[in-house]
Write a protein that holds these residues in place. Structure first.
Motif, short mmCIF file in Angstrom:
data_model
loop_
_atom_site.label_atom_id
_atom_site.label_comp_id
_atom_site.label_asym_id
_atom_site.label_seq_id
_atom_site.Cartn_x
_atom_site.Cartn_y
_atom_site.Cartn_z
N HIS A 1 -12.37 -5.22 -4.23
CA HIS A 1 -12.51 -3.75 -4.30
C HIS A 1 -12.53 -3.18 -2.87
O HIS A 1 -12.68 -1.84 -2.70
N VAL A 2 -12.48 -3.87 -1.82
CA VAL A 2 -12.79 -3.27 -0.33
C VAL A 2 -11.37 -4.00 0.65
O VAL A 2 -11.11 -5.30 0.21
N ALA A 3 -10.76 -3.16 1.21
CA ALA A 3 -9.72 -3.59 2.05
C ALA A 3 -9.88 -3.14 3.55
O ALA A 3 -10.43 -2.07 3.55
N VAL A 4 -9.81 -3.92 4.34
CA VAL A 4 -9.75 -3.50 5.72
C VAL A 4 -8.46 -3.61 6.31
O VAL A 4 -7.87 -4.68 6.31
N ASN A 5 -8.04 -2.61 7.02
CA ASN A 5 -6.76 -2.21 7.75
C ASN A 5 -5.69 -2.64 6.62
O ASN A 5 -4.69 -3.30 7.11
N GLY A 6 -5.86 -2.57 5.36
CA GLY A 6 -4.76 -2.63 4.56
C GLY A 6 -4.61 -4.07 3.82
O GLY A 6 -3.86 -4.18 2.91
N SER A 7 -5.59 -5.02 4.20
CA SER A 7 -5.60 -6.13 3.43
C SER A 7 -6.82 -6.56 2.93
O SER A 7 -8.18 -6.20 3.23
N ARG A 8 -6.76 -7.35 1.65
CA ARG A 8 -8.09 -7.72 1.25
C ARG A 8 -8.80 -8.69 2.16
O ARG A 8 -8.25 -9.42 2.66
N VAL A 9 -10.13 -8.74 2.00
CA VAL A 9 -10.92 -9.46 2.81
C VAL A 9 -12.01 -10.16 2.04
O VAL A 9 -12.20 -9.97 0.94
N LYS A 10 -12.47 -11.08 2.71
CA LYS A 10 -13.79 -11.85 2.38
C LYS A 10 -14.83 -11.51 2.99
O LYS A 10 -14.96 -10.62 3.83
N PRO A 11 -16.23 -11.58 2.33
CA PRO A 11 -17.40 -11.00 2.75
C PRO A 11 -17.73 -11.19 4.46
O PRO A 11 -18.34 -10.31 4.99
N ALA A 12 -17.42 -12.15 4.71
CA ALA A 12 -17.78 -12.61 6.16
C ALA A 12 -16.54 -12.03 7.22
O ALA A 12 -17.15 -12.36 8.44
N ARG A 13 -15.63 -11.35 6.80
CA ARG A 13 -14.99 -10.60 7.53
C ARG A 13 -15.57 -9.54 8.46
O ARG A 13 -16.32 -8.77 8.01
N THR A 14 -15.25 -9.53 9.84
CA THR A 14 -16.18 -8.71 10.70
C THR A 14 -15.28 -7.12 10.60
O THR A 14 -13.83 -7.22 10.74
N VAL A 15 -15.78 -6.25 10.86
CA VAL A 15 -15.60 -4.81 10.97
C VAL A 15 -15.82 -4.19 12.61
O VAL A 15 -16.95 -4.72 13.07
N ARG A 16 -14.84 -3.66 13.03
CA ARG A 16 -15.40 -2.93 14.28
C ARG A 16 -15.02 -1.52 14.26
O ARG A 16 -14.31 -0.96 13.27
N PRO A 17 -15.47 -0.80 15.49
CA PRO A 17 -15.18 0.63 15.44
C PRO A 17 -13.59 0.90 15.30
O PRO A 17 -12.80 0.11 16.16
N GLY A 18 -13.09 1.59 14.65
CA GLY A 18 -11.54 2.02 14.56
C GLY A 18 -11.06 1.27 13.60
O GLY A 18 -9.86 2.01 13.16
N ASP A 19 -11.73 0.46 12.73
CA ASP A 19 -11.03 -0.02 11.48
C ASP A 19 -10.97 0.92 10.47
O ASP A 19 -11.96 1.59 10.43
N MET A 20 -9.90 0.78 9.59
CA MET A 20 -9.93 1.63 8.47
C MET A 20 -10.15 0.74 7.28
O MET A 20 -9.74 -0.35 6.97
N VAL A 21 -11.31 1.11 6.41
CA VAL A 21 -11.63 0.50 5.23
C VAL A 21 -11.32 1.38 3.89
O VAL A 21 -11.80 2.39 4.02
N HIS A 22 -10.85 0.45 3.04
CA HIS A 22 -10.59 1.17 1.64
C HIS A 22 -11.59 0.80 0.74
O HIS A 22 -11.60 -0.36 0.53
N ILE A 23 -12.40 1.78 0.09
CA ILE A 23 -13.29 1.12 -0.88
C ILE A 23 -13.09 1.72 -2.08
O ILE A 23 -13.24 2.98 -2.29
N ARG A 24 -13.07 0.93 -3.39
CA ARG A 24 -12.95 1.47 -4.73
C ARG A 24 -14.45 1.13 -5.46
O ARG A 24 -14.85 0.03 -5.44
N GLN A 25 -15.09 2.06 -6.12
CA GLN A 25 -16.11 2.10 -6.74
C GLN A 25 -15.84 2.84 -8.18
O GLN A 25 -15.86 3.94 -8.04
N GLY A 26 -15.56 2.03 -9.06
CA GLY A 26 -15.23 2.80 -10.52
C GLY A 26 -13.95 3.64 -10.36
O GLY A 26 -12.97 3.30 -9.66
#
Length: 126
Positions: free
Chosen positions: A30-55
């Motif tokens: 349900h969460v993608a970082v910079n257009g790709s699905r990720v695992k919970p341990a993936r790190t995010v930095r300032p400037g990253d684009m995050v796509h979140i789906r909730q319902g």
């Protein structure tokens, strides 16, 4: 601290109530970082684009800052910036759901014991 795990960041930014719920959402795709699905341990930095789906709702946000600690809602709001297109889509989805809710009538009362038994029998047949 220039990077943090995505599940910790989602929890700190108050998208999810607990870190375990955030990790489940990330693991569930349900969460993608910079257009790709990720695992919970993936790190995010300032400037990253995050796509979140909730319902029925979806957020497209840009990470402005990172934090491992959950703070007040005003501080959490400073961690990200939502795109204009995302805001418009969420408002349309909210309005659409509101219109659909107008046609649904709530039952006058709860089913009694006899009616509940009939409902259970009906559901077992299928």
């Amino acid at each position: 601290m220039e990077q943090v795990r995505i599940d910790k960041w989602l929890w700190a930014a108050r998208f999810y109530k607990t870190r375990s719920l955030a990790a489940k959402a990330v693991g569930g795709g349900h969460v993608a970082v910079n257009g790709s699905r990720v695992k919970p341990a993936r790190t995010v930095r300032p400037g990253d684009m995050v796509h979140i789906r909730q319902g029925p709702f979806a957020w497209e946000i840009q990470v402005l800052a990172v934090s491992e600690q959950r703070g007040p809602a005003t501080a959490a709001r400073m961690l990200y910036e939502e795109t204009e297109a995302s805001q418009v889509r969420r408002e349309l989805a909210r309005a659409e759901r509101k219109v659909l809710q107008l046609h649904i009538q709530a039952p006058e009362r709860k089913p009694d014991k006899h009616e509940r038994r009939k409902i259970r029998q009906f559901l077992k047949k299928e």
